[in-house]
Write a protein that holds these residues in place. Sequence first.
Motif, PDB file in Angstrom:
ATOM      1  N   GLU A  88      36.982  53.277 -47.442  1.00  9.76           N
ATOM      2  CA  GLU A  88      38.016  53.997 -46.291  1.00  9.76           C
ATOM      3  C   GLU A  88      37.302  55.872 -47.171  1.00  9.76           C
ATOM      4  O   GLU A  88      37.469  56.529 -45.921  1.00  9.76           O
ATOM      5  N   LYS A  89      37.580  55.890 -47.757  1.00 10.76           N
ATOM      6  CA  LYS A  89      37.534  57.249 -48.751  1.00 10.76           C
ATOM      7  C   LYS A  89      36.063  57.586 -48.293  1.00 10.76           C
ATOM      8  O   LYS A  89      35.408  58.833 -49.757  1.00 10.76           O
TER       9      LYS A  89
ATOM     10  N   LYS B  68      51.820  55.809 -50.694  1.00  9.25           N
ATOM     11  CA  LYS B  68      50.904  54.296 -49.812  1.00  9.25           C
ATOM     12  C   LYS B  68      51.010  53.188 -50.874  1.00  9.25           C
ATOM     13  O   LYS B  68      50.810  53.200 -51.672  1.00  9.25           O
ATOM     14  N   VAL B  69      51.740  52.310 -50.682  1.00 10.65           N
ATOM     15  CA  VAL B  69      52.591  51.726 -51.382  1.00 10.65           C
ATOM     16  C   VAL B  69      51.980  50.251 -51.004  1.00 10.65           C
ATOM     17  O   VAL B  69      51.696  49.661 -49.199  1.00 10.65           O
ATOM     18  N   HIS B  70      50.927  49.405 -51.441  1.00  9.02           N
ATOM     19  CA  HIS B  70      50.512  48.223 -51.099  1.00  9.02           C
ATOM     20  C   HIS B  70      51.007  46.947 -51.546  1.00  9.02           C
ATOM     21  O   HIS B  70      52.021  47.086 -52.794  1.00  9.02           O
TER      22      HIS B  70
ATOM     23  N   ILE C  17      42.721  45.410 -51.072  1.00  8.00           N
ATOM     24  CA  ILE C  17      43.354  46.699 -50.872  1.00  8.00           C
ATOM     25  C   ILE C  17      42.123  47.630 -51.704  1.00  8.00           C
ATOM     26  O   ILE C  17      42.570  49.052 -51.311  1.00  8.00           O
TER      27      ILE C  17
ATOM     28  N   GLU D 260      46.246  61.838 -52.287  1.00  7.48           N
ATOM     29  CA  GLU D 260      46.592  60.944 -51.942  1.00  7.48           C
ATOM     30  C   GLU D 260      46.987  59.545 -53.781  1.00  7.48           C
ATOM     31  O   GLU D 260      46.184  59.719 -54.001  1.00  7.48           O
TER      32      GLU D 260
ATOM     33  N   MET E  80      42.141  57.045 -42.180  1.00  5.36           N
ATOM     34  CA  MET E  80      43.222  57.012 -43.689  1.00  5.36           C
ATOM     35  C   MET E  80      43.723  55.574 -43.125  1.00  5.36           C
ATOM     36  O   MET E  80      43.916  54.969 -42.408  1.00  5.36           O
ATOM     37  N   VAL E  81      43.420  54.518 -44.780  1.00  2.15           N
ATOM     38  CA  VAL E  81      44.059  53.614 -45.203  1.00  2.15           C
ATOM     39  C   VAL E  81      46.197  53.731 -44.923  1.00  2.15           C
ATOM     40  O   VAL E  81      46.004  54.369 -46.080  1.00  2.15           O
ATOM     41  N   GLU E  82      46.032  53.043 -44.686  1.00  2.00           N
ATOM     42  CA  GLU E  82      47.300  52.187 -44.393  1.00  2.00           C
ATOM     43  C   GLU E  82      47.958  51.500 -45.372  1.00  2.00           C
ATOM     44  O   GLU E  82      47.196  50.495 -45.904  1.00  2.00           O
ATOM     45  N   ALA E  83      49.443  51.875 -45.378  1.00  2.00           N
ATOM     46  CA  ALA E  83      49.630  50.845 -46.482  1.00  2.00           C
ATOM     47  C   ALA E  83      49.774  49.395 -45.944  1.00  2.00           C
ATOM     48  O   ALA E  83      49.942  49.237 -44.685  1.00  2.00           O
ATOM     49  N   THR E  84      49.847  48.720 -47.111  1.00  2.00           N
ATOM     50  CA  THR E  84      50.172  47.402 -46.509  1.00  2.00           C
ATOM     51  C   THR E  84      51.555  46.969 -45.306  1.00  2.00           C
ATOM     52  O   THR E  84      52.349  47.402 -44.963  1.00  2.00           O
TER      53      THR E  84
ATOM     54  N   GLY F 231      39.367  48.033 -50.283  1.00  2.00           N
ATOM     55  CA  GLY F 231      39.132  48.681 -49.067  1.00  2.00           C
ATOM     56  C   GLY F 231      39.474  50.282 -49.203  1.00  2.00           C
ATOM     57  O   GLY F 231      39.108  51.316 -48.392  1.00  2.00           O
ATOM     58  N   ILE F 232      39.854  50.854 -49.694  1.00  2.00           N
ATOM     59  CA  ILE F 232      40.685  52.167 -49.899  1.00  2.00           C
ATOM     60  C   ILE F 232      38.979  53.281 -50.242  1.00  2.00           C
ATOM     61  O   ILE F 232      39.320  53.803 -50.069  1.00  2.00           O
TER      62      ILE F 232
END
Lengths: 245, 464
Positions: free
Chosen positions: B101-102, B81-83, B94, B286, A1-5, B97-98
């Motif tokens: 990850e996926k 999910k907020v970055h 970011i 997601e 799971m990619v976590e939020a920053t 990375g997503i």
Amino acid sequence: MVEATPVNDRENMLTRVRAALRVPAPAPARRNAEQGAAGASAVVGPTARRQAPGSESMRRWLPKAGGTFEERLDLFRAKAAQFKADFHLLDTPAELNSRIAALREAEGWKRIASHRGELTTAACRAAGLPVLHTDSVYDVNELEACDAGITECDALIAQTGSVLVTGRSAGGRALSVLPPHHVVIAKREQLLPDLPAAFELLKQKYAPEYPSFISFITGPSRTGDIERILVLGVHGPKKLTILCV
Amino acid sequence: MTAPARQFLDQARLMAGDLPRRQRIQEAVGKHRTARANSQSGFQDWPAARQAAAETKWEAINHLDRYLEEFVRRLEARGVKVHWAGTGAQAQDIIVGIAREKKARRLIKSKSMTSEEIHLNDALERAGFEVVESDLGEFIVQLRHEPPYHIVMPAMHLTRGDIGELFARKLGTRPTDVPEELVKIARRVMRGEYLAADIGITGANFAIAETGMISITENEGNARLTAALPKVMISLLGIEKILPRLEDLALFLPMLATAGTGQPLSCYNTMYGGPRQPGEPDGPEEFHVVLLDNGRTELLADAEQREALQCIRCGACLYACPVFRSIGGHTYATTYSGPIGSVITPHMRGLQDWKHLSAASSLCGACAETCPVKIDLHHHLLRNRRNGAKEKPDVLEQLAYRLFAFLVNRPGWYRWSKKIARAVQPAHGVVKGTPLDPAQAWTRTRELPPVARQTFKEWWRRRR
């Protein structure tokens, strides 16, 4: 799971924003002429109190929508035609059957997609074809192979000729955009005057648990990317038919 | 002269001489002007709507911290999910990375100038992912390995013949210059891409604080498919996209369409407030929202030019600008071209390297007049010029002004200077515009008026 920053990045940015805003900027100057008083052009000044524009003031600025049902109907008809959507006001419930059957014959529909609802069920029955339902998980390849997507809607907007759909009222996100022909079945009482009324409706109907997808659809999919020449049916439907019962 | 300035001048000279291309741009601009006038005339009171739009965006930008927090709180409450990305490189990391990850392979994108700004496609391709642009214009310029020509019309510089030839070469289709056929080809190619893509990437036109939604305006339906089919959705947006309330869209959606494309309303105006919610049949599992700073807080800190963040990226100032129309979009060598690009690029990428764009203007003000949120664009160009000169003065220019100030403050010297100028001016004609001329940059393309044979004072004295 990619976590939020991490919290840090968020705090860093908000800190930068707050630091940047420490010096106030003058608000946009107002001119009397722009508030409707003819001729005068004195700047009212940056400190005049600013209120969020409400529906009533927006209605004085935006394109006119018409007061009576007939006026709105005429406007919707004109706007739908301008955006190349087919709009039909049906006189009797039986006319829905004949309209749907006519579309099926004209375009050689083999398979259609829809969602469960009072109006859509009647329309699907009239089509008499195998129906893919998108109310629960479905195969998107099957939906892609359907000849038409039949949906209900939340509202029709006279001012712009738009159909308002949401993930809850119109069978999810893809049903109204993936098949080559989108058929909307609406009720007369769903005809709203303008965009401010549409947002009021959304608030009343859904706040605070809004559907994750809300869309104003105005005509079939289009592009002007090649020499600004209008071509219909790029990625979305080539045809949009609105049947109002 | 800096390298970007030199390149700008060379390219501008080339482009301004390409008359067939200018003809095409003029035609596109002409069509836009007609459509916009038509759509704007439908408004009962455009100036008042414009004032309200400017005030609403002002309110959002000047309370950005509050609205951002509200926006993010609402999104997170619905499982988004907020970055927060301080720089373009961070935003790239970011998103890459997503994708890692996926375990994604293919990504599909709908049009986003913000992703152009951070060179997202390059980063994803370097990391081994395949990215396809789904907007027709963006797809065309992607096939040509070019940046978009105009922020709303990426392929406005190409003819249908160019595009048919491009498709034949890159996609192996039969050459055609019929727009309907070209669109059909793109539709067919893209359908496969939507179904195969693991991740959909979009931009956003507005971010609604009150309800925690992004709003995307489009005509083709590609953004809707990008947000409907892949299992993961990522939206990249600059922090300035904020609008306070949901109903503000009742004003902004028709104004964006009117100013941007001349339509009363674009075909699809869609609000996304989360991934697929309980009880909904489809949509991504997601939903990631990446908020980008990348120099925006620096512009925000400049109270004098802060209003440039009110821009809704409609592209109207580009169409209106006589300089853009002559030199075209690519000459700017920036993500955002035209007047708004000239105003904000120095803040995002360095004043000294990009101040030359602010000089490339006739200051006619057509940009400020057409702007739907009333950004005082041409005055910001002047402010950039002033700031650039203040930060790094031009010695020769300073000397010239000092000399001028010296002379005009001393009547005796001034009288003599005019006599000398009158005598010397014919000699200047010999070197005028050549490298020997100290004022070459100015005199090469301009004529200095001849010094009068008689001053007013001389004339007055003789008359008496």
